[in-house]
Structure formats: C-alpha cells, structure tokens
Scaffold this motif. Structure first.
Motif, PDB file in Angstrom:
ATOM      1  N   ASP A   1      34.292  31.032  34.646  1.00 50.10           N
ATOM      2  CA  ASP A   1      35.534  30.704  34.480  1.00 50.10           C
ATOM      3  C   ASP A   1      35.856  29.266  35.416  1.00 50.10           C
ATOM      4  O   ASP A   1      36.893  28.846  35.594  1.00 50.10           O
ATOM      5  CB  ASP A   1      36.303  31.678  35.622  1.00 50.10           C
ATOM      6  CG  ASP A   1      36.213  32.944  34.787  1.00 50.10           C
ATOM      7  OD1 ASP A   1      36.023  32.958  33.432  1.00 50.10           O
ATOM      8  OD2 ASP A   1      36.341  34.096  35.284  1.00 50.10           O
ATOM      9  N   TYR A   2      34.713  28.327  35.860  1.00 52.00           N
ATOM     10  CA  TYR A   2      35.070  27.265  36.385  1.00 52.00           C
ATOM     11  C   TYR A   2      33.893  26.254  36.115  1.00 52.00           C
ATOM     12  O   TYR A   2      32.952  26.762  35.608  1.00 52.00           O
ATOM     13  CB  TYR A   2      34.997  27.291  38.008  1.00 52.00           C
ATOM     14  CG  TYR A   2      33.817  27.498  38.559  1.00 52.00           C
ATOM     15  CD1 TYR A   2      32.700  26.713  39.094  1.00 52.00           C
ATOM     16  CD2 TYR A   2      33.136  28.922  38.851  1.00 52.00           C
ATOM     17  CE1 TYR A   2      31.538  26.989  39.428  1.00 52.00           C
ATOM     18  CE2 TYR A   2      32.159  29.337  39.387  1.00 52.00           C
ATOM     19  CZ  TYR A   2      31.269  28.173  39.903  1.00 52.00           C
ATOM     20  OH  TYR A   2      30.075  28.541  40.409  1.00 52.00           O
TER      21      TYR A   2
ATOM     22  N   VAL B   1      39.272  25.502  37.477  1.00 51.93           N
ATOM     23  CA  VAL B   1      39.022  26.794  37.594  1.00 51.93           C
ATOM     24  C   VAL B   1      40.038  27.398  36.725  1.00 51.93           C
ATOM     25  O   VAL B   1      41.265  27.061  36.792  1.00 51.93           O
ATOM     26  CB  VAL B   1      39.094  27.348  38.988  1.00 51.93           C
ATOM     27  CG1 VAL B   1      38.647  28.800  39.172  1.00 51.93           C
ATOM     28  CG2 VAL B   1      38.278  26.474  39.925  1.00 51.93           C
TER      29      VAL B   1
ATOM     30  N   ARG C   1      41.214  30.680  43.564  1.00 52.72           N
ATOM     31  CA  ARG C   1      39.984  30.518  43.259  1.00 52.72           C
ATOM     32  C   ARG C   1      39.297  29.128  43.412  1.00 52.72           C
ATOM     33  O   ARG C   1      38.260  28.830  43.999  1.00 52.72           O
ATOM     34  CB  ARG C   1      39.636  30.987  41.842  1.00 52.72           C
ATOM     35  CG  ARG C   1      39.641  32.468  41.523  1.00 52.72           C
ATOM     36  CD  ARG C   1      39.418  32.614  40.050  1.00 52.72           C
ATOM     37  NE  ARG C   1      38.896  34.018  40.039  1.00 52.72           N
ATOM     38  CZ  ARG C   1      38.438  34.559  38.530  1.00 52.72           C
ATOM     39  NH1 ARG C   1      38.271  33.655  37.768  1.00 52.72           N
ATOM     40  NH2 ARG C   1      38.023  35.680  38.509  1.00 52.72           N
ATOM     41  N   ALA C   2      40.102  28.299  43.313  1.00 56.97           N
ATOM     42  CA  ALA C   2      39.774  26.806  43.312  1.00 56.97           C
ATOM     43  C   ALA C   2      39.518  26.494  44.726  1.00 56.97           C
ATOM     44  O   ALA C   2      38.513  25.520  45.194  1.00 56.97           O
ATOM     45  CB  ALA C   2      40.783  25.833  42.631  1.00 56.97           C
TER      46      ALA C   2
END
Length: 504
Positions: free
Chosen positions: A108-109, A123, A134-135
């Motif tokens: 996912d990133y 992300v 998340r980032a």
C-alpha cells in the motif's frame, strides 16, 4: 529465356510495398478507429468504476554522513529499498497499533527518490485520515530507523578509534617504563637505543592525539545527521479529480487502442495480401482499369461527380455491347449491388434503342426478382440463357466470387468486364479468376474498380497490347467482323502460358 524473364520480374516487384500497406491500413480505418474508441471508453469506464483509493503523500529530507556532490543517487536508492522492508513496515504498524501483516502493508505504499536527499512516500488507505496516519507513521519510522543506524555507525566508529587509542596508550606506558629515569649521557652505549625510544614516544603521543580527534569528529557528525533528517512536507491527503482521471485514462486507452488497431490492420493486410491499388489489381487480373466508382453515393458534394462517372461508364459499356457481335458479361467480385445497378443503367440505355435481354447470374438473382419498371430491359435467369436466340441483343451479369460455377460463365457472355471491389479479393484469387476466364476463352476487356482509394495515384492501364484498351479492343472486333475471321478460336492474347510448362 525463362530464367531471365523470371529474374527481371522478380527485380521489378518490390519485396515490401510500403505504399500499398499504407493505403490498405488507411482503408481499414474503421477497425483501428473502433479499437481507439473502445480503448477510450474502457479507460473512462475504469476511471469511473474503479476510482483511485484515498492516498496521502509526505516528503522526508534524508541526510547522509557520506554525502558527495557527485553522488549518482546510490544512497537514495538504498533508502528507498530500506523503506520497502518489513523492518520499517513493522515499526509503522506498531505505532499505528494495527494487526495487519507487514507484507500486506508494503503493497500500500512506495518510496520515490526525488533528489539525492529528498524522499517522497506515497501511501493508500481506506480513507483520507487513515492514509495520512499511515504516511506519518511510515515517515517517523523511517526517520527513527535512519537516525538509529547513523548513531550506531558513529558509535561503532568512535569505539573502534577509542580502542585503537587505548592500545597506543598501553604501548606508550611501556615505552615510558623503558626510558625510566636515565638519560643518554649516563650510558654512551645505550644512547642510540634511548633516542629511538624518545622518537617512538613522540610518535605514539601524536597518534594518540589523532585518534582522540577522529573519535570526537565521529561523535560530532552524528548530531548533524540527526538534525538534517526530518519531515519537510507534512503528510497530507491527495485530492483525486474524477474528470482528470477519466481524461488521463481515456487518453491512455485511446492511444493504446489506436496502436493496437494499426498493428492489427497492418498485420492483417500483410497476411491477407489483398491488392487495393489499381496498379496491382490490373496486374493481377491482366486487364486495364477502365472506370472507377465509389462503393456508396457519398456526401452531397460528391454525388454529382459519382453520377457523371456512372453515366460515362454506362455510355462506354453500351458502346461496347453495340459494337460487339459477341455477348458481353459483367462479372462482379465483392460488389453485387454495384454490379446490379450498373447492369440496370446499361439495360435502360440499350433498351431505349431496341429490345435487350439481361441474363441474371448474380447470387440471389437480384435483377430477376426485382419488380420491373417502365423502360427496363427483359431479365431472365441463367438457366434460360441457352434458349435465347443469338440474334437477340443481350448481356449477362454474374459473379466470380469463391464458389462460382466457372462453366456457366460462358452462357453469360464470351467476353467480360470485371467489376471488382478494391481490397476484397486476395492476389491468389485474382490470379485464379484471370486463369479460369482465360481457360474458358473469355477475354477480360476491362476492369471497373469499385471503392478505389481516393489518394491512389498509380496507373491501372496495361500497355502491352491493343487488348488492354477498350477502344482498341472494339476496333479489333470490328475489323474481324469485316474480314470474316472466325472468333470461336482462342485468340493469342487470351492465352495464359502454363506455369509448369514455362518453368520446365
């Protein structure tokens, strides 16, 4: 003689006809335009039905202790690779308190090195808030890991230098013990040894001071790396524009569909080998192109030109039928409707001068089943052609498409005008038509080309005899009628040499 003729024809025939390929691909524009349009629609549909997931982006300034102005990006590529490891992903998931597997999270990133010291992290998540969180977790985990690695490296280097310094100090203590309280003047014999010990002590003191300085520099460099590695662009959600995404995906799909369509059209043209230029069609059939007509009426400003061309063709064919003592036929290949219309115009032109019979041998009997109008000629089927009197003026209409009963073509006419649609028949089938008509002693006095390419500038006239010109053919027949020469024999220009015998 045969060998030289074959070599000359091989030299005259190009191995790859680029002009013919371009024309054939342009004629198949419906195919590649349809594929390009399909690609456009698929791209737009993908953008609408599968929109981009929520995403966030952040940028991290990464300081390296070994930064060099001429670095080719090796250090940044290493940082990008480290970002895509389970170590960083696991630390980020721990800060997020997520039970997701690091392997799944890594999909996912991604990291992108913008410069030698600037790293961008993209992300995705289920929502904008989750993507931003998340980032931030990834950026913090990467910065902490980078700082930790730099500190560990600096501590290891400083410890190695300190250990080396301590060993030098132990050796210095031993040298000091050997020197003791004596001096070089008390023992002349040992003066040389004492002087070497003093020199060794001076060297050890210098090296110890150097190791102290290098260890201090190693520790001093770490704060610069720690302070230089930081998040310079706070994590933020990326706004996705549906119209922009649809336009981008549509443009990409359009280009891919267009390229695919052009490739398919080019490959299909080469494989099918269907002549489209009037030069190639005339050469394969062994007869000149005497007229050209569009496949459809076309636009309003072209209808008058088409009508004039049809009237001119009708007048030419009517003059040919009148001057010939033998019945003439119109044989179509790929254009039965156009041929039936030409036959109707010709029949009306001849019927205005006297009775005329049209023998319909087209598939489906298009002329025989048509309701007659005032001024139309009499139309009979091919089965009744044998019962017609030779004194009656007549002409036949038939087909030379695959599946043709070749022996029935003589009932339609002993000389013919071929009505051929450009790009319909392959070169092999055009050869077959020419050979079969020659075997039946049916000379081809001309070719009417349907749906020609408007940009075709090739010459469709063969200049190897009078039979290639329709006017010369009519004059030859008139002279034969005057001299009484029988026309039942096979004329010399209609004979096609046998390929097998010529090869022998």
């Amino acid at each position: 003689m045969t060998t030289s003729t074959t070599s000359e024809s091989s030299a005259a025939t190009p191995l790859f006809d680029l002009h013919g390929l371009v024309v054939a691909v342009r004629r198949r524009r419906r195919l590649w335009c349809s594929l390009a349009l399909l690609g456009l629609l698929v791209g737009v549909a993908v953008a609408v039905l599968r929109p981009a997931p929520p995403a966030a982006v952040t940028k991290v300034l990464v300081a390296h202790e070994d930064d060099q102005p001429n670095d080719t990006g090796t250090l940044m590529r290493t940082d990008v690779a480290l970002l895509g490891t389970t170590r960083i992903a696991d630390k980020a998931l721990e800060s997020l308190k997520s039970a997701e597997k690091p392997e799944d999270f890594m999909r996912d990133y991604r990291g992108t090195g913008l410069t030698n010291n600037l790293l961008q992290i993209d992300v995705t998540g289920d929502s904008d808030a989750e993507a931003v969180a998340r980032a931030k977790a990834l950026a913090d985990a990467f910065v902490a890991d980078h700082v930790s690695r730099m500190q560990e490296a600096a501590e290891a280097e400083a410890k190695a230098l300190a250990d080396q310094r301590d060993r030098m100090r132990v050796e210095l203590a031993e040298v000091n013990r050997e020197i003791g309280d004596g001096s070089p003047e008390s023992d002349p014999k040992a003066s040389a040894s004492i002087e070497s010990l003093f020199a060794r002590r001076a060297e050890l003191n210098s090296r110890i001071a150097d190791y102290d300085q290098r260890a201090e520099e190693a520790r001093t460099g770490t704060p610069k790396v720690i302070a230089g590695t930081q998040i310079v662009d706070a994590p933020r959600a990326v706004r996705h524009s549906l119209p922009k995404a649809a336009a981008t995906n549509g443009a990409i799909g359009f280009v891919l569909g267009l390229v695919l369509g052009l490739a398919v059209a080019a490959v299909g043209t080469v494989v099918a080998d269907r002549p489209v230029l009037r030069r190639d069609i005339a050469a394969n059939l062994g007869a000149s192109v005497i007229a050209e007509l569009p496949h459809r009426s076309g636009r309003l400003w072209r209808r008058r030109r088409t009508r004039v061309a049809r009237e001119r063709l009708t007048a030419t064919l009517a003059r040919t039928v009148r001057s010939s003592a033998e019945p003439v036929s119109l044989l179509e290949l790929g254009c039965p409707r156009n041929t039936s219309r030409i036959a109707q115009d010709l029949g009306r032109a001849l019927a205005a001068e006297g009775p005329v019979v049209v023998v319909d041998g087209l598939p489906g009997l298009q002329l025989a089943r048509r309701r007659p109008k005032p001024g139309d000629p009499t139309v009979v089927t091919g089965e009744r052609a044998a019962a017609l009197s030779h004194e009656e003026r007549r002409f036949g209409v038939g087909s030379v498409a695959p599946g043709t009963a070749w022996t029935a073509l003589q009932d339609l006419g002993t000389q013919t005008v071929l009505v051929v649609r450009a790009g319909h028949g392959s070169a092999a089938w055009l050869h077959t038509v020419a050979r079969q008509l020659a075997d039946l002693l049916i000379p081809v006095i001309g070719v009417v080309l349907i749906d020609p390419d408007p940009r075709d500038r090739t010459d469709g006239t063969l200049w190897d005899g009078l039979h290639t010109a329709l006017r010369g053919h009519n004059e030859r027949l008139a002279r034969e009628n005057v001299t009484g020469r029988p026309r039942t024999e096979r004329p010399s220009w209609a004979r096609v040499p046998d390929i097998d015998q010529e090869a022998q």
